[in-house]
Write a protein that holds these residues in place. Structure first.
Motif, mmCIF file in Angstrom:
data_model
loop_
_atom_site.group_PDB
_atom_site.id
_atom_site.type_symbol
_atom_site.label_atom_id
_atom_site.label_comp_id
_atom_site.label_asym_id
_atom_site.label_seq_id
_atom_site.Cartn_x
_atom_site.Cartn_y
_atom_site.Cartn_z
ATOM 1 N N GLY A 103 58.577 24.758 16.835
ATOM 2 C CA GLY A 103 57.496 25.433 17.545
ATOM 3 C C GLY A 103 56.156 25.305 16.831
ATOM 4 N N SER A 104 56.124 25.678 15.554
ATOM 5 C CA SER A 104 54.861 25.576 14.807
ATOM 6 C C SER A 104 54.456 24.117 14.672
ATOM 7 C CB SER A 104 54.992 26.237 13.437
ATOM 8 O OG SER A 104 56.071 25.695 12.706
ATOM 9 N N LEU A 105 55.436 23.239 14.457
ATOM 10 C CA LEU A 105 55.137 21.813 14.321
ATOM 11 C C LEU A 105 54.495 21.252 15.596
ATOM 12 C CD1 LEU A 105 55.557 19.393 12.348
ATOM 13 C CD2 LEU A 105 57.641 18.878 13.617
ATOM 14 N N ILE B 296 43.502 19.456 24.203
ATOM 15 C CA ILE B 296 42.146 18.953 24.428
ATOM 16 C C ILE B 296 41.151 19.793 23.629
ATOM 17 C CG2 ILE B 296 42.555 17.910 26.692
ATOM 18 C CD1 ILE B 296 41.262 20.295 27.979
ATOM 19 N N GLY B 297 40.032 19.190 23.355
ATOM 20 C CA GLY B 297 38.994 19.888 22.608
ATOM 21 C C GLY B 297 37.695 19.131 22.732
ATOM 22 N N ARG B 298 36.646 19.719 22.208
ATOM 23 C CA ARG B 298 35.325 19.119 22.322
ATOM 24 C C ARG B 298 35.044 18.307 21.064
ATOM 25 N NH1 ARG B 298 30.072 21.110 21.491
ATOM 26 N NH2 ARG B 298 28.607 19.635 22.446
ATOM 27 N N ALA C 81 38.319 15.228 23.517
ATOM 28 C CA ALA C 81 39.439 14.500 22.916
ATOM 29 C C ALA C 81 40.707 15.027 23.562
ATOM 30 C CB ALA C 81 39.491 14.738 21.421
ATOM 31 N N MET C 82 41.659 14.124 23.839
ATOM 32 C CA MET C 82 42.926 14.516 24.450
ATOM 33 C C MET C 82 44.052 13.794 23.720
ATOM 34 S SD MET C 82 44.066 13.955 28.430
ATOM 35 C CE MET C 82 45.448 14.854 29.156
ATOM 36 N N SER C 83 45.103 14.533 23.376
ATOM 37 C CA SER C 83 46.229 13.912 22.662
ATOM 38 C C SER C 83 47.536 14.554 23.080
ATOM 39 C CB SER C 83 46.036 14.058 21.154
ATOM 40 O OG SER C 83 47.013 13.301 20.479
ATOM 41 N N THR D 158 49.803 18.457 17.482
ATOM 42 C CA THR D 158 48.834 18.088 18.513
ATOM 43 C C THR D 158 47.428 18.566 18.164
ATOM 44 O OG1 THR D 158 50.491 17.848 20.233
ATOM 45 C CG2 THR D 158 48.278 18.397 20.965
ATOM 46 N N VAL D 159 47.334 19.756 17.614
ATOM 47 C CA VAL D 159 46.020 20.246 17.157
ATOM 48 C C VAL D 159 45.427 19.247 16.157
ATOM 49 C CG1 VAL D 159 45.010 21.980 15.609
ATOM 50 C CG2 VAL D 159 46.345 22.706 17.603
#
Lengths: 335, 335
Positions: free
Chosen positions: A69-71, A146-148, A50-52, A76-77
């Motif tokens: 910064g935290s936002l 990105i992540g799996r 996944a990509m965002s 995105t996470v």
């Protein structure tokens, strides 16, 4: 280093390298980032992926419950998590206005590092541009994640089915109202705090322990009402929502009523909609309520055949009204 | 749609959806983008991966040889390629100032689509933010790219070895001088045109047909001199460059001399440095010269033990001088 951001810091030359070493690498250290190549090498991620991407322009930079910064990390996470994925790596691109205070930049970078750590993600590649005074408003941050993908099939706004239950992970409107109130210098008796937080831990738990998630979606810009409309349109189905089931905190209710705003259209940064077969709703609610990210989770409605792309709100008095998509901007620069 | 960008276009509501449908999806159609989920699903990419991000702030938006749209695609595609990867997917985040002319935005998006097509990459996920007038300078674009690394090991600035040859794929300084001249409204007798172009086709060919590439790096901000310094530092070796071997076009030479600028410090957007064992230099040069992206390729020097992190320029008169890293900004907003 100077106590303000200089044009030289975006030059790609020696001054840029000092900024990278003394500020970015100091806080955001990761094996990928420290290589300082044009791109980061990722050895341990296999598909599906996944990509965002999201650029953060929030004003003010610091607000109750978070900062840009935290936002930028949580936002995105969470978007990566909504695809049924385990977020793993972030890129981070800073766009700085000449003259930004270095201590503010450092505070923001430190906050990003802490947030990334809390989410279990690493910042592995970055970019810094500095534009002259007046060409940007202090700082904008782009993060791409990105992540799996571990859900099979991946959840999608187009995968809702008739008979599905609509769950929400918590109270609506906190982020939008917190930013607005802080911006206007309003003091409510009880502080209203942004709900900005990572959701990936809970979404992964739902995928693993409940499964069959048809839709995950976080109701950010445009709020719950707009996001449900997107899902109804993408799935070509009707969504029925029960007004008195929607969790809204007393503070947000009071604040919104005072300001003439509707919490269903206010942005959230730490909540998600979960749509899955009705038969799994209780199990999902139980998992959600035993996690801090979902302690106020509620079943708020269901999906049905009917008028495609329509969202109907059943009010507490038994009436019903169309819950339309927001046309334009209720509140600019909320994320 | 309005003929100017409105704040509403960044709201996440109905106006945003129209902009996405009528402008972005119209030009940048891809299966991933049309799903309109929070993240894009990538099914056909396996590791190892390269990931790179860049925000483009170039001024002016349109310049001889390109525009911010094509540059935003080429820049990130090239950074991914420099890791020995085949660039495959891009995210694209627009930061727009309220009031930007829609026809300009459309021209930029069309240019991105064309560039992406030329590079063989797809834009699969995006974001649009609109900030009020004065909070940004018309348009900034972030692109983040990923691709599969096919070189093993991946080239890196830290992998140069004593005895390696230093090749460059073409003339130096074209992009920087083209943007500067256009910005200042200068007319040279012969037009100076940016070299902005994709490099991935040629880098992939070099990996497949020559192999053993120790370093790929594109000399963008800070130019050839700064980039060679980065490599010398990362590899802890000395690089010797022969001045009269460095290709610089007559136009750039004349323009730089007129303006008192050094082409070795000017940004390039369509050239790369290739460092590999000397024994493979001729073969690599042959491959480069038979490709349009490398027709002016040249062997410009070598790597040796010696003073770590130092770059020495041997002049045509037999003298030698230290080629230092650029300290600060020679020219802001060049990319």
């Amino acid at each position: 280093m100077s106590h303000k951001v200089l044009l030289d810091y975006g030059s790609g030359g020696r001054a840029s390298h000092r900024l990278i070493r003394d500020l970015f690498l100091k806080h955001l250290h990761s094996p990928g980032l420290s290589r300082l190549d044009d791109a980061a090498l990722i050895q341990d991620l296999s598909g599906p992926l996944a990509m965002s991407t999201d650029t953060f322009t929030i004003y003010p930079l610091f607000f109750p419950g978070g900062d840009i910064g935290s936002l930028a990390v949580h936002g995105t996470v969470n978007d990566v998590a909504m695809l049924g994925a385990v977020p793993k790596y972030l890129s981070c691109a800073f766009l700085l206005e000449e003259g930004l205070e270095m201590h503010e930049l450092e505070k923001i970078v430190r906050s990003m590092a802490l947030a990334a750590n809390n989410c279990g993600v690493q910042v592995i590649t970055g970019d810094t541009k500095v534009v002259p005074r007046g060409a940007a408003d202090r700082i904008f941050i782009n993060t791409t994640g990105i992540g799996r993908v571990i859900a099979d099939p991946a959840p999608s706004g187009s995968s809702a089915e008739p008979g599905d239950a609509v769950l929400i992970s918590g109270t609506m409107g906190d982020h939008g109202l917190a930013v607005l109130a802080h911006r206007q210098g309003m003091d409510f008796e009880t502080a209203i705090i942004s709900d900005s937080r990572p959701l990936n831990d809970l979404t992964v738990q739902l995928i693993r322990e409940v499964g069959q998630i048809h839709v995950f979606r976080d109701p950010t810009r445009g709020g719950l009402a707009t996001t449900l409309n997107e899902i109804a349109l993408q799935s070509a189905l009707e969504i029925i929502i029960l007004e008195d089931r929607i969790p809204v905190s007393q503070e947000v209710q009071a604040g919104c009523s005072f300001l003439g705003l509707d919490p269903l259209y206010m942005a959230n940064e730490g909540k998600f909609i979960c749509i899955l077969p009705e038969i799994l709703a209780d199990k999902a609610l139980k998992v959600m309520r035993s996690h801090t990210a979902g302690k106020d989770a509620a079943l708020i409605g269901h999906v049905q055949e009917g008028h495609r792309g329509r969202v109907v709100l059943r009010t507490s008095l038994g009436g019903q009204r169309l819950l339309d998509m927001l046309e334009g901007e209720q509140l600019p620069r909320i994320c």
